[in-house]
Enzyme design. Structure first.
Site, PDB file in Angstrom:
ATOM      1  N   LYS A 124      44.146  52.180  34.192  1.00 51.08           N
ATOM      2  CA  LYS A 124      43.014  51.373  34.629  1.00 51.08           C
ATOM      3  C   LYS A 124      41.797  51.846  33.860  1.00 51.08           C
ATOM      4  O   LYS A 124      41.738  53.001  33.438  1.00 51.08           O
ATOM      5  CB  LYS A 124      42.772  51.547  36.146  1.00 51.08           C
ATOM      6  CG  LYS A 124      42.024  50.399  36.790  1.00 51.08           C
ATOM      7  CD  LYS A 124      42.936  49.232  37.123  1.00 51.08           C
ATOM      8  CE  LYS A 124      42.171  48.034  37.625  1.00 51.08           C
ATOM      9  NZ  LYS A 124      43.064  46.994  38.158  1.00 51.08           N
ATOM     10  N   ASP A 164      39.891  42.539  35.651  1.00 56.99           N
ATOM     11  CA  ASP A 164      39.817  42.975  37.054  1.00 56.99           C
ATOM     12  C   ASP A 164      38.435  42.507  37.522  1.00 56.99           C
ATOM     13  O   ASP A 164      37.869  41.581  36.921  1.00 56.99           O
ATOM     14  CB  ASP A 164      39.979  44.507  37.158  1.00 56.99           C
ATOM     15  CG  ASP A 164      40.167  44.984  38.611  1.00 56.99           C
ATOM     16  OD1 ASP A 164      41.262  44.782  39.158  1.00 56.99           O
ATOM     17  OD2 ASP A 164      39.221  45.510  39.209  1.00 56.99           O
TER      18      ASP A 164
HETATM   19  P1  NDP Z   1      36.380  38.937  40.458  1.00 56.24           P
HETATM   20  O1  NDP Z   1      35.323  39.708  39.760  1.00 56.24           O
HETATM   21  O2  NDP Z   1      36.845  37.664  39.857  1.00 56.24           O
HETATM   22  O3  NDP Z   1      35.939  38.643  41.960  1.00 56.24           O
HETATM   23  C1  NDP Z   1      35.604  39.671  42.827  1.00 56.24           C
HETATM   24  C2  NDP Z   1      35.121  39.077  44.116  1.00 56.24           C
HETATM   25  O4  NDP Z   1      34.977  40.127  45.075  1.00 56.24           O
HETATM   26  C3  NDP Z   1      33.757  38.435  43.995  1.00 56.24           C
HETATM   27  O5  NDP Z   1      33.647  37.407  44.924  1.00 56.24           O
HETATM   28  C4  NDP Z   1      32.830  39.589  44.316  1.00 56.24           C
HETATM   29  O6  NDP Z   1      31.542  39.207  44.791  1.00 56.24           O
HETATM   30  C5  NDP Z   1      33.596  40.280  45.419  1.00 56.24           C
HETATM   31  N1  NDP Z   1      33.241  41.698  45.431  1.00 56.24           N
HETATM   32  C6  NDP Z   1      33.358  42.580  44.404  1.00 56.24           C
HETATM   33  N2  NDP Z   1      32.903  43.784  44.774  1.00 56.24           N
HETATM   34  C7  NDP Z   1      32.517  43.662  46.052  1.00 56.24           C
HETATM   35  C8  NDP Z   1      31.961  44.544  46.984  1.00 56.24           C
HETATM   36  N3  NDP Z   1      31.720  45.832  46.665  1.00 56.24           N
HETATM   37  N4  NDP Z   1      31.701  44.078  48.236  1.00 56.24           N
HETATM   38  C9  NDP Z   1      31.942  42.780  48.562  1.00 56.24           C
HETATM   39  N5  NDP Z   1      32.448  41.888  47.707  1.00 56.24           N
HETATM   40  C10 NDP Z   1      32.741  42.322  46.479  1.00 56.24           C
HETATM   41  O7  NDP Z   1      37.607  39.978  40.640  1.00 56.24           O
HETATM   42  P2  NDP Z   1      39.134  39.643  40.935  1.00 56.24           P
HETATM   43  O8  NDP Z   1      39.253  38.434  41.773  1.00 56.24           O
HETATM   44  O9  NDP Z   1      39.873  39.730  39.663  1.00 56.24           O
HETATM   45  O10 NDP Z   1      39.564  40.948  41.768  1.00 56.24           O
HETATM   46  C11 NDP Z   1      39.476  41.000  43.205  1.00 56.24           C
HETATM   47  C12 NDP Z   1      40.385  42.109  43.728  1.00 56.24           C
HETATM   48  O11 NDP Z   1      41.742  41.834  43.326  1.00 56.24           O
HETATM   49  C13 NDP Z   1      40.093  43.527  43.207  1.00 56.24           C
HETATM   50  O12 NDP Z   1      40.417  44.462  44.203  1.00 56.24           O
HETATM   51  C14 NDP Z   1      41.083  43.669  42.054  1.00 56.24           C
HETATM   52  O13 NDP Z   1      41.367  45.032  41.763  1.00 56.24           O
HETATM   53  C15 NDP Z   1      42.290  42.952  42.631  1.00 56.24           C
HETATM   54  N6  NDP Z   1      43.269  42.491  41.671  1.00 56.24           N
HETATM   55  C16 NDP Z   1      42.932  41.648  40.656  1.00 56.24           C
HETATM   56  C17 NDP Z   1      43.890  41.199  39.780  1.00 56.24           C
HETATM   57  C18 NDP Z   1      43.602  40.195  38.734  1.00 56.24           C
HETATM   58  O14 NDP Z   1      44.555  39.694  38.130  1.00 56.24           O
HETATM   59  N7  NDP Z   1      42.365  39.809  38.476  1.00 56.24           N
HETATM   60  C19 NDP Z   1      45.283  41.682  39.861  1.00 56.24           C
HETATM   61  C20 NDP Z   1      45.559  42.506  41.028  1.00 56.24           C
HETATM   62  C21 NDP Z   1      44.563  42.908  41.857  1.00 56.24           C
HETATM   63  P3  NDP Z   1      30.258  39.369  43.832  1.00 56.24           P
HETATM   64  O15 NDP Z   1      30.331  38.226  42.900  1.00 56.24           O
HETATM   65  O16 NDP Z   1      29.108  39.317  44.760  1.00 56.24           O
HETATM   66  O17 NDP Z   1      30.373  40.705  43.154  1.00 56.24           O
END
Ligand code: NDP
Length: 447
Positions: A124, A164
C-alpha cells in the site's frame, strides 16, 4: 505463538501506530489456533515475518501550486509481503495518511490478495496530499513529483499500485504517464488505468459490484432475497457509488450515502436520476454530497456532521468510506433496528467493539478483506490482460469477478464455520488468507 505476546511486542516497537496494531490484533487472535497446529511455523518465526513489512519507502514530495508556492508532502510505499506474487495494493491521497494507516492497509492487503486466489502479494502507498480543492494541474504536478521518487521501486513484476481514497482514474492516469516517461516502457505497472491504455473493463465498478456479489452469497446461506431490502451505505466515492448502482439493479433500496462533511438520507430509496446526479457530482463537478439534497429536496434530506448508522432505517449496512467509521454505539443502533447483514466496502470500517457486537449478534458480517476484494481481483485480471496484450469484454470480466467472489465466500465458509453452523467470516477470511501465504513463505525459506 501467543497472539497477545506478539501484539504486546509490536505495540512496544511501534507505539505510534494504532491502526496497524488494530489490524494485526484482529488477524492474530483469529489465526492463533490454526497457527499453533503447525509447530513448523513457529520454528521459522513466521508470525513476526508476516506482521512486519518487507520494506518501507518514505520520501518528501515537493511540488508547486497554482499560485507559485512551493509545497511539500510526505510520500510512502509499504511493500508488505511478496511470497505469492508481486507487491500489489492501492495508493491513498488524503490529509490523514500516515505510516500507521498505510501499514495496516498493506497488512490487510496481503491476506485479501491471497483470498482472491490470484498471484499477488500485499502493498500500500500514499501521501498526506489531499486532491480536494486542488486544480487539475496541481493534482498532475503532485502526481508527477510523487512518481519521480517512487518509480524506481515499482514495476510490472515488482510492485503494481492502483487507486484508493483520493486516487481515481485521473490520478492513476497522471502517475502512470510519468512512470512511463521515467521507465521508458509501456507495461502494466498500474491498474485502474484508462481503457484506452490498458485499463480493464469493470475495474472502476469492481469493488462495489464485488461487495454486492459477496452479499448475495451471504444472504443465500439464509435464503434471504435482496429485493426490496433497505441498504445504508456510507461514502460517495468509487466504492460507494458502484455499490449503490449494483444494489439498485438488484432491486434493493439505497437509503443513505455520505462524505466527510455529512450524510444524505432518502427514506424511499434513491432513484436512478438521483444516483446519476451523485455520480456526476462526485466525478465531474467534484462537489459535496450535501448538494444532492439541495438538488432533490423533496426526497433527500441532509444531516450535517452525521454518519448514517444512527438514523438511517435499514436492513443492511455497507460501510464504504474509511477505517473506524462505525463504532460500538453505531453497531448497537443498527442491531436494535434489526439489521441482518453488514458487508464492508471500506477497509476496517468497523471498530473492534463494533465487530464484536456483530459477531455476538450472529448476523451476517463480512469484513472488508473478503467483501471488498473484488477491486484487487479485477486489478489482477487487468495485470493478466496487460501481460498478454489483450483485453476481455465487460461480460467476461464481470463473470470472472462473480466467480472469484463466490470462491472467496466458499473459503470463508470452509474455514469459518463454527460448531453450531454459524459462519464467522472474520475467522474464515483470516485463516484462508493466512494459510496460503504461510505455506509459500515456508517453502521459500528465511528470506
Ligand atoms: P474515494 O476517494 O473514491 O471515496 C472515499 C469516500 O469516503 C468519499 O465519499 C470521502 O468523502 C469519504 N471519506 C474519506 N475519508 C473519510 C473520513 N475520514 N471520514 C468520512 N468520510 C471519509 O475512495 P474509494 O471509494 O476508492 O475508497 C473507499 C474505501 O474503500 C476505503 O476504505 C478504501 O481503502 C476501500 N477500498 C477501495 C478500493 C478501490 O478499488 N477503490 C478497493 C478496496 C477497498 P470526502 O470526499 O469528503 O473525503
Amino acid at each position: 505463538m501467543k497472539a497477545i505476546e506478539v501484539i504486546d511486542d509490536l505495540r512496544r516497537r511501534f507505539p505510534n501506530e494504532p491502526e496497524y496494531i488494530q489490524a494485526v490484533e484482529e488477524v492474530l487472535t483469529s489465526i492463533e489456533e490454526t497457527y499453533n497446529a503447525h509447530p513448523e511455523f513457529e520454528r521459522y518465526n513466521l508470525i513476526e515475518r508476516l506482521c512486519i513489512p518487507d520494506r518501507i519507502f518514505s520520501f518528501r514530495v515537493s511540488w508547486v501550486d497554482d499560485s507559485g508556492r512551493v509545497r511539500t508532502n510526505m510520500g510512502y510505499r509499504i511493500q508488505h509481503n511478496n511470497a505469492i506474487g508481486p507487491y500489489k495494493g492501492g495508493i491513498r491521497f488524503h490529509s490523514s495518511v500516515n505510516q500507521s494507516i498505510l501499514k495496516f492497509l498493506a497488512f490487510e492487503q496481503t491476506f485479501k490478495n491471497s483470498l482472491t486466489t490470484l498471484a499477488m502479494g500485499g502493498a500500500k502507498g500514499g501521501s498526506d496530499f489531499s486532491p480536494r480543492g486542488k486544480s487539475d494541474m496541481e493534482v498532475m504536478r503532485f502526481c508527477q513529483a510523487f512518481i519521480a521518487e517512487l518509480w524506481r521501486q515499482i514495476g510490472p513484476d515488482t510492485d503494481v499500485p492502483a487507486g484508493d481514497i483520493g486516487v481515481g482514474g485521473r490520478e492513476v492516469g497522471y502517475m502512470y504517464g510519468y512512470y512511463k516517461k521515467m521507465a521508458r516502457e509501456f507495461t502494466g505497472t498500474f491498474t485502474g488505468k484508462g481503457r484506452e491504455f490498458g485499463g480493464s473493463l469493470i475495474r472502476p465498478e469492481a469493488t462495489g459490484f464485488g461487495n454486492c456479489y459477496f452479499l448475495l452469497n451471504m444472504l443465500a446461506t439464509r435464503n434471504i432475497d435482496i429485493k426490496g431490502k433497505r441498504v445504508a451505505i456510507s461514502g460517495s466515492g468509487n466504492v460507494a457509488t458502484y455499490t449503490a448502482l449494483k444494489l439498485m439493479q438488484l432491486g434493493a433500496k439505497v437509503v443513505s450515502m455520505s462524505d466527510s462533511d455529512g450524510s444524505i438520507y432518502a427514506p424511499e430509496g434513491l432513484s436512478d436520476t438521483e444516483l446519476q446526479f451523485i455520480f456526476e457530482l462526485k466525478n465531474v463537478m467534484r462537489g459535496r454530497i450535501r448538494e444532492a439534497a439541495e438538488e432533490f429536496p423533496a426526497t433527500i434530506e441532509y444531516r450535517a456532521g452525521e454518519r448514517p448508522w444512527q438514523f438511517a432505517k435499514c436492513d443492511i449496512a455497507m460501510p464504504s468510506a474509511t477505517q473506524n467509521e462505525l463504532d460500538g454505539d453505531d453497531a448497537r443502533a443498527l442491531l436494535a433496528q434489526g439489521v441482518i447483514a453488514v458487508s464492508e466496502g471500506a477497509n476496517m470500517p468497523s471498530t473492534p467493539e463494533a465487530v464484536k457486537e456483530f459477531l455476538n449478534a450472529r448476523i451476517l458480517y463480512a469484513p472488508g478483506k473478503a467483501a471488498n476484494a473484488g477491486g484487487v481481483a479485477v486489478s489482477g485480471l487487468e495485470m493478466a490482460q496487460n501481460s498478454q496484450k489483450l483485453s476481455w469484454s465487460a461480460e467476461e470480466v464481470d463473470r470472472k469477478l462473480r466467480d472469484i467472489m463466490s470462491r472467496i465466500h466458499s473459503s470463508c465458509v470452509e474455514f469459518g464455520t463454527e460448531a453450531d453452523g454459524f459462519v464467522n467470516y472474520v475467522k474464515g477470511a483470516n485463516v484462508a488468507g493466512f494459510m496460503k501465504v504461510a505455506r509459500a513463505m515456508m517453502a521459500q525459506g528465511v528470506v
